[in-house]
Design an enzyme around this catalytic site. Structure first.
Site, PDB file in Angstrom:
ATOM      1  CG  HIS A  64      -2.054  -0.996   1.070  1.00 18.48           C
ATOM      2  ND1 HIS A  64      -2.511  -1.770   2.109  1.00 18.48           N
ATOM      3  CD2 HIS A  64      -2.777  -1.356  -0.022  1.00 18.48           C
ATOM      4  CE1 HIS A  64      -3.487  -2.546   1.679  1.00 18.48           C
ATOM      5  NE2 HIS A  64      -3.678  -2.319   0.385  1.00 18.48           N
ATOM      6  CD  GLU A  67      -0.648   0.395   4.414  1.00 18.04           C
ATOM      7  OE1 GLU A  67      -1.891   0.413   4.308  1.00 18.04           O
ATOM      8  OE2 GLU A  67       0.013  -0.671   4.416  1.00 18.04           O
TER       9      GLU A  67
HETATM   10  N1  LIG Z   1      -6.043 -10.673   4.161  1.00 19.07           N
HETATM   11  C1  LIG Z   1      -5.917  -9.431   4.703  1.00 19.07           C
HETATM   12  N2  LIG Z   1      -5.053  -9.223   5.701  1.00 19.07           N
HETATM   13  C2  LIG Z   1      -4.902  -7.998   6.243  1.00 19.07           C
HETATM   14  C3  LIG Z   1      -5.647  -6.916   5.811  1.00 19.07           C
HETATM   15  C4  LIG Z   1      -5.474  -5.553   6.434  1.00 19.07           C
HETATM   16  C5  LIG Z   1      -4.769  -4.573   5.505  1.00 19.07           C
HETATM   17  C6  LIG Z   1      -4.402  -3.363   6.308  1.00 19.07           C
HETATM   18 SE1  LIG Z   1      -3.933  -1.808   5.352  1.00 19.07          SE
HETATM   19  C7  LIG Z   1      -5.663  -4.194   4.322  1.00 19.07           C
HETATM   20  O1  LIG Z   1      -6.722  -3.597   4.523  1.00 19.07           O
HETATM   21  O2  LIG Z   1      -5.294  -4.540   3.198  1.00 19.07           O
HETATM   22  C8  LIG Z   1      -6.550  -7.098   4.753  1.00 19.07           C
HETATM   23  C9  LIG Z   1      -6.685  -8.360   4.204  1.00 19.07           C
HETATM   24 CL1  LIG Z   1      -7.769  -8.627   2.890  1.00 19.07          CL
HETATM   25 ZN   LIG Z   2      -1.982  -1.834   4.086  1.00 16.45          ZN
HETATM   26 ZN   LIG Z   3      -3.237  -0.646   7.126  1.00 15.14          ZN
END
Ligand SMILES: Nc1ncc(C[C@H](C[SeH])C(=O)O)cc1Cl
Ligand SMILES: [Zn+2]
Ligand SMILES: [Zn+2]
Ligand SMILES: [Zn+2]
Ligand SMILES: [Zn+2]
Length: 306
Positions: A64, A67
């Site tokens: 992302h 981040e």
């Molecule tokens: N499998 C996963 N594991 C962690 C997360 C949290 C992160 C945090 Se930025 C997200 O929203 O992509 C989201 C998903 Cl889909």
């Molecule tokens: Zn993230």
């Molecule tokens: Zn996050």
């Protein structure tokens, strides 16, 4: 044919071909186009000829764009692993048993975009555009082939959680998925670094159901959180993704887990909202120290359970 294949490759100046030139009785890598990693890996395999490839731990950062503490950790980790391992007994031992495959910034275009466009410092997604939509970017952590685009993701290109036109549509996601799939027998843990919220997440996020390894992963996540507490007094909350943050499909940790990499974790690094994604530089080093202590805790557990 074998001789021809090797000749062809060498003629093509393909590094792979040169590597295979030194091949003793190793099978010629059947795949024509192999990535840097494959060259690197087959070179290592050849150098060790008979030995099995060393087990590995995968750490990726920067999926992302906004981040920024995440890529900072990956780069810091690489530096630590290289420079201080004599003083760090645990790291030295881990490096004897594992290779660490570290990918500092998966979402390169998105990350660069947040640096070059201050008004878009909070960009999250990739910078690709598909079809004829006016909106740009796919959420790469919704683009993995794990219950793709179920509840918690969106089919609408303008959404922050747009899952992409199809699983692994993003070349960066495809590259990671291909490499991890190709090395799933030696990759013993999958760790992906995000921010912010201070969480140690494990599968599943795509369902509220517990994974078959829920107890073990929960206990390991708790140990990781305790290691962080011991290092910087910071509190990170351990838990399965769906219960702890939100229900969301297509994430890399769930995908790696379902591929068979049991020890799969997503870290949400500092902070808990004071600065959020705009974490001040003074917090980079302590965050890296606490994250390192957690990664070492996980790696030691993996080593004890090989
Ligand atoms: N499998 C996963 N594991 C962690 C997360 C949290 C992160 C945090 Se930025 C997200 O929203 O992509 C989201 C998903 Cl889909
Ligand atoms: Zn993230
Ligand atoms: Zn996050
Ligand atoms: Zn390989
Ligand atoms: Zn353990």
């Amino acid at each position: 044919l074998r001789q021809l294949t090797i000749q062809h490759k060498v003629l093509m100046g393909d590094v792979q071909g040169i590597i295979e030139k030194q091949t003793t009785n190793d099978t010629v890598n059947a795949r024509g186009s192999s990535s840097y990693y494959e060259n690197y890996h087959s070179m290592k395999e050849i150098s060790k000829s008979k030995e099995k490839s060393k087990n590995a731990i995968w750490i990726d950062c920067g999926i992302h764009a906004r981040e920024w503490i995440s890529p900072a950790f990956c780069l810091w980790f690489i530096g630590h692993a290289i420079h201080v391992r004599e003083r760090d007994r645990t790291m030295t031992t881990l490096l004897e048993h594992f290779d660490f495959y570290v990918m500092p910034v998966i979402n390169v275009d998105g990350y660069e975009y947040t640096w070059s466009h201050p008004s878009n410092r909070l960009w999250r997604k990739s910078r690709s555009s598909h079809g004829n939509s006016k909106c740009i970017g796919t959420d790469m952590n919704r683009n993995f082939d794990a219950h793709w685009c179920g509840p918690g993701a969106s089919h609408f290109e303008c959404q922050e959680i747009y899952c992409g036109p199809y699983p692994e549509s993003e070349p960066e996601v495809k590259a990671v998925a291909r490499f991890v799939r190709d090395h799933k027998d030696i990759i013993k843990a999958y760790i992906t670094m995000h921010s912010y919220s201070q969480l140690v997440l494990f599968p599943y996020s795509y369902t509220m159901n517990k994974s078959k390894d829920h107890e073990e992963l929960e206990s390991l996540a708790q140990k990781a959180a305790k290691a962080i507490k011991r290092t910087t007094w910071k509190t990170y909350r351990p838990g399965a993704g769906a219960q702890t943050i939100y229900l969301a499909p297509g994430g890399s940790d769930d995908w790696a887990y379902d591929l068979g990499i049991k020890y799969s974790f997503t870290f949400e690094l500092r902070d808990t909202g004071t600065y959020g994604f705009l974490l001040p530089p003074r917090e980079i080093k302590p965050t890296c120290l606490e994250a390192l202590s957690a990664v070492k805790e996980i790696a030691q557990h993996v080593l004890q359970n090989l």
